[in-house]
Design a protein around this motif. Structure first.
Motif, short mmCIF file in Angstrom:
data_model
loop_
_atom_site.label_atom_id
_atom_site.label_comp_id
_atom_site.label_asym_id
_atom_site.label_seq_id
_atom_site.Cartn_x
_atom_site.Cartn_y
_atom_site.Cartn_z
N MET A 29 0.82 -1.21 0.00
CA MET A 29 0.00 0.00 0.00
C MET A 29 0.85 1.27 0.00
SD MET A 29 -2.95 -1.03 2.69
CE MET A 29 -4.31 -2.06 2.25
N HIS A 30 1.95 1.24 0.73
CA HIS A 30 2.87 2.39 0.75
C HIS A 30 4.03 2.16 -0.20
CE1 HIS A 30 1.35 5.01 4.05
NE2 HIS A 30 0.61 3.93 4.23
N GLY A 31 3.90 1.19 -1.08
CA GLY A 31 4.89 0.89 -2.12
C GLY A 31 4.24 1.02 -3.48
N PHE A 32 4.30 -0.08 -4.25
CA PHE A 32 3.80 -0.01 -5.63
C PHE A 32 2.28 0.14 -5.72
CE2 PHE A 32 3.99 -4.56 -4.65
CZ PHE A 32 2.75 -5.01 -5.10
N GLY A 33 1.55 -0.10 -4.63
CA GLY A 33 0.10 0.07 -4.63
C GLY A 33 -0.36 1.43 -4.13
N TRP A 34 0.59 2.36 -3.99
CA TRP A 34 0.26 3.69 -3.47
C TRP A 34 -0.82 4.39 -4.31
CZ3 TRP A 34 0.40 6.24 0.82
CH2 TRP A 34 0.25 7.62 0.83
N PHE A 35 -0.84 4.11 -5.62
CA PHE A 35 -1.83 4.76 -6.48
C PHE A 35 -3.26 4.42 -6.05
CE2 PHE A 35 -1.34 0.63 -8.37
CZ PHE A 35 -2.58 0.32 -8.96
N LEU A 36 -3.46 3.29 -5.39
CA LEU A 36 -4.77 2.94 -4.84
C LEU A 36 -4.95 3.46 -3.41
CD1 LEU A 36 -5.18 -0.76 -6.02
CD2 LEU A 36 -6.41 1.23 -6.87
N HIS A 37 -3.87 3.57 -2.67
CA HIS A 37 -3.94 3.89 -1.24
C HIS A 37 -3.84 5.40 -0.95
CE1 HIS A 37 -3.69 2.88 3.01
NE2 HIS A 37 -2.51 3.47 3.14
#
Length: 151
Positions: A29-37
């Motif tokens: 979530m605070h890495g490559f999924g930040w765009f969602l988080h």
């Protein structure tokens, strides 16, 4: 005997999920999924749903699959691993979305020291509006200092 194994499997899975949550929150979530988080860290986000809610669906998929394969051809341990993940997901929803972010008007006036500590730790997590420099990535286990300050 199988009943104890199944109960133990469910409880152990629930406990392990706290570590899985910490890792996925910090590194996905605070890495490559930040765009969602990212929208979740913006104060006053005006919508009923956030892009961050996609993680509920993403994290439900393993539980659903384990339920499916845990009853085929007969009930087996996979079902109870799925049940542990599901129970953690329900807990996450109740703690994170209901208690902490107050997306529903339940439990808003709690005086419980533990729940107040979780709320305090999550507020500290949200003081960081960007991807780096986060802290308190867990949900049920947070540093003890937040419980001492919340009493």
């Amino acid at each position: 005997m199988n009943v104890l194994i199944y109960i133990g499997t469910t409880l152990l899975t629930f406990i392990i999920m706290e570590g899985v949550t910490w890792c996925t929150h910090k590194y996905i979530m605070h890495g490559f999924g930040w765009f969602l988080h990212a929208d979740h860290h913006q104060p006053g986000y005006p919508h009923v749903f956030e892009k961050n809610d996609a993680f509920f669906v993403i994290f439900a998929i393993p539980s659903i699959l384990l339920f499916y394969f845990g009853v085929s051809p007969e009930l087996n341990v996979l079902f109870f691993i799925g049940l542990g993940i599901f129970c953690y997901g329900v807990s996450y929803f109740l703690i994170h979305d209901v208690l902490i972010h107050k997306r529903f008007n339940w439990f808003k006036n709690t005086k419980n020291w533990y729940l107040k500590g979780l709320r305090k730790a999550h507020r500290i997590h949200h003081k960081h509006l960007d991807k780096p420099d986060g802290e308190c990535f867990g949900m049920l286990l947070v540093p003890f200092k937040y419980f001492k300050k919340s009493q």
